[in-house]
Design an enzyme around this catalytic site. Structure first.
Site, mmCIF file in Angstrom:
data_model
loop_
_atom_site.group_PDB
_atom_site.id
_atom_site.type_symbol
_atom_site.label_atom_id
_atom_site.label_comp_id
_atom_site.label_asym_id
_atom_site.label_seq_id
_atom_site.Cartn_x
_atom_site.Cartn_y
_atom_site.Cartn_z
ATOM 1 N N MET A 30 0.841 -1.207 0.000
ATOM 2 C CA MET A 30 0.000 0.000 0.000
ATOM 3 C C MET A 30 0.873 1.252 0.000
ATOM 4 O O MET A 30 0.405 2.338 0.334
ATOM 5 C CB MET A 30 -0.940 -0.016 1.203
ATOM 6 N N HIS A 34 8.981 1.074 3.453
ATOM 7 C CA HIS A 34 10.025 1.122 4.477
ATOM 8 C C HIS A 34 10.943 -0.089 4.302
ATOM 9 O O HIS A 34 10.800 -0.838 3.319
ATOM 10 C CB HIS A 34 9.395 1.184 5.871
ATOM 11 N N HIS A 37 9.363 -3.443 3.406
ATOM 12 C CA HIS A 37 9.013 -3.615 1.991
ATOM 13 C C HIS A 37 10.271 -3.898 1.158
ATOM 14 O O HIS A 37 10.259 -4.719 0.245
ATOM 15 C CB HIS A 37 8.325 -2.362 1.454
ATOM 16 N N GLN A 61 -10.472 -2.770 1.724
ATOM 17 C CA GLN A 61 -10.032 -3.447 2.943
ATOM 18 C C GLN A 61 -10.062 -2.539 4.174
ATOM 19 O O GLN A 61 -9.615 -2.936 5.243
ATOM 20 C CB GLN A 61 -8.647 -4.068 2.749
ATOM 21 N N SER A 185 6.267 -0.542 10.265
ATOM 22 C CA SER A 185 4.931 -0.429 9.701
ATOM 23 C C SER A 185 4.771 0.964 9.129
ATOM 24 O O SER A 185 5.307 1.932 9.676
ATOM 25 C CB SER A 185 3.883 -0.657 10.804
HETATM 26 P P1 AMP Z 1 1.438 -2.987 3.452
HETATM 27 O O1 AMP Z 1 2.058 -1.954 2.560
HETATM 28 O O2 AMP Z 1 1.425 -2.606 4.895
HETATM 29 O O3 AMP Z 1 0.125 -3.505 2.942
HETATM 30 O O4 AMP Z 1 2.417 -4.230 3.404
HETATM 31 C C1 AMP Z 1 2.834 -4.788 2.179
HETATM 32 C C2 AMP Z 1 3.594 -6.056 2.453
HETATM 33 O O5 AMP Z 1 4.723 -5.753 3.276
HETATM 34 C C3 AMP Z 1 2.763 -7.098 3.220
HETATM 35 O O6 AMP Z 1 3.052 -8.379 2.684
HETATM 36 C C4 AMP Z 1 3.275 -6.948 4.624
HETATM 37 O O7 AMP Z 1 3.139 -8.129 5.392
HETATM 38 C C5 AMP Z 1 4.735 -6.603 4.390
HETATM 39 N N1 AMP Z 1 5.306 -5.938 5.553
HETATM 40 C C6 AMP Z 1 4.786 -4.902 6.249
HETATM 41 N N2 AMP Z 1 5.580 -4.588 7.302
HETATM 42 C C7 AMP Z 1 6.618 -5.456 7.278
HETATM 43 C C8 AMP Z 1 7.780 -5.666 8.096
HETATM 44 N N3 AMP Z 1 8.018 -4.915 9.174
HETATM 45 N N4 AMP Z 1 8.629 -6.656 7.767
HETATM 46 C C9 AMP Z 1 8.380 -7.447 6.684
HETATM 47 N N5 AMP Z 1 7.322 -7.294 5.864
HETATM 48 C C10 AMP Z 1 6.442 -6.319 6.158
#
Ligand code: AMP
Length: 283
Positions: A30, A34, A37, A61, A185
Site C-alpha cells: 500500500m 520502508h 518492503h 479493505q 509499519s
Molecule cells: P502494506 O504496505 O502494509 O500492505 O504491506 C505490504 C507487504 O509488506 C505485506 O506483505 C506486509 O506483510 C509486508 N510488511 C509490512 N511490514 C513489514 C515488516 N516490518 N517486515 C516485513 N514485511 C512487512
C-alpha cells in the site's frame, strides 16, 4: 534499467508483456515503503528475473471508521525505493481504474476471515483477498511475496491459492524490526514519541511469551499478558484488541495441551494508531 510506472490496468498489461522471458515476482504493497518492503523486494529478486511492485491503498479493505483517507501516501519516495531495489514495474492504479463502477463479485475469506484480526475488522480480509486475486490475474506472477508481519493475511492468501487453484507460489518474508523490537509499519509514522514508547510493549509481550514457549500455551499467554497489562497503565495507555496463540495455518486458537508451532499474535491501539504484531513459536 529504469523502473516503468503503470498507472492503470492497460499500461500494466503493456509493461508486463514488455518484460519478455523470465520469471516474474509480485510484491503487493500500500506504499509508504520502508525497510520491511525493501526486504520483500530483495527476497522477490532471489525468486525471479523481474519484480513488479504494486502500490495501491485498497479502499475495499478499510472499514468506514478506519484510516483510509489519512493512510500515508508517499509515491515519489516509493518510486525511488523501487528504483534503488531494481524493481522493473511499479503498478499504481487509481481505485476507479481497479474497481468497475458496477462490480458485484468479490472473494470471501470464509470463517477464517472472521476470527482474530477479522473479528475487529469486518470485511477486511474479503477486501484484501479480492484485491490480491485481481493483482494476481493482472500481473500473472510466478511468485508473490508477503510479510509474516501480517500473519493472518499470509495464511488466508495461502488458503485462497489452494482453494481456488491460483497458479502462483507464495513466499513468506520475515518481519523487519527496529533495533528496539518495534515491527516496521507504514503506520509507525503516526506515533508520537510517547506513543512509540508504549507501542514497544507489543514486541516485548511477544518476546516474553516466546521465552516461555517451554511452559506451554498457558505459560506463553500469561507471560505476554503481564507485559500488556503493565502497558495499559502507561501514558498513553496500550488498549488491547486481542492476544491469541493460534495455529499459523488456520488462525484457530490452539488448545491448552498444544505442542509444535503456534503464532502468538497481538493487536492494540496506542493513541490514535492501531498496531499488530506476531511471532511464530515452537511449543
Ligand atoms: P502494506 O504496505 O502494509 O500492505 O504491506 C505490504 C507487504 O509488506 C505485506 O506483505 C506486509 O506483510 C509486508 N510488511 C509490512 N511490514 C513489514 C515488516 N516490518 N517486515 C516485513 N514485511 C512487512
Amino acid at each position: 534499467m529504469d523502473v516503468t510506472v503503470a498507472a492503470d490496468r492497460a499500461a500494466l498489461g503493456k509493461a508486463r508483456d514488455a518484460l519478455g522471458a523470465g520469471r516474474i515476482a509480485l510484491v503487493p504493497t500500500m506504499g509508504a515503503l520502508h525497510e520491511g518492503h525493501r526486504s520483500l523486494v530483495r527476497l522477490a529478486r532471489e525468486h525471479a528475473d523481474h519484480v513488479v511492485v504494486s502500490v495501491f491503498v485498497n479502499p475495499l479493505q478499510f472499514g468506514p471508521h478506519e484510516d483510509f483517507s489519512r493512510y500515508p501516501r508517499t509515491f515519489d519516495a516509493d518510486l525511488r525505493v523501487c528504483e534503488e531495489e531494481g524493481v522493473s514495474v511499479v503498478f499504481a492504479p487509481s481505485a476507479e481504474d481497479m474497481y468497475l463502477p458496477d462490480r458485484q463479485v468479490q472473494v470471501s475469506a470464509g470463517g477464517m476471515g472472521g476470527t482474530a484480526e477479522g473479528a475487529f475488522r469486518p470485511g477486511h480480509f474479503d477486501g484484501v483477498l479480492t484485491v490480491v486475486l485481481k493483482l494476481f490475474n493482472l500481473v500473472r506472477p510466478d511468485v508473490a511475496v508477503f510479510g509474516q508481519k501480517d500473519a493472518q493475511q499470509l495464511a488466508l492468501i495461502r488458503r485462497m491459492t489452494a482453494d481456488l487453484d491460483v497458479p502462483v507460489s507464495i513466499v513468506a518474508a520475515p518481519t523487519v524490526r527496529e533495533p528496539d523490537g518495534l515491527a516496521l509499519s507504514s503506520r509507525n509514522r503516526y506515533l508520537s514519541e510517547a506513543d512509540r514508547r508504549t507501542a514497544l510493549a507489543l514486541s516485548r509481550a511477544l518476546s516474553a511469551g516466546a521465552a516461555r514457549a517451554q511452559a506451554g500455551p498457558a505459560g506463553v499467554l500469561d507471560a505476554a499478558k503481564a507485559v500488556l497489562e503493565e502497558a495499559a497503565r502507561f501514558a498513553p495507555p496500550l488498549l488491547l484488541d486481542y492476544l491469541i496463540l493460534a495455529d499459523p495455518a488456520t488462525f484457530a486458537p490452539v488448545g491448552g495441551d498444544h505442542r509444535g508451532e503456534a503464532v502468538l499474535a497481538v493487536a492494540a491501539k496506542v493513541g490514535a494508531t492501531r498496531l499488530i504484531d506476531n511471532m511464530v513459536l515452537t511449543l
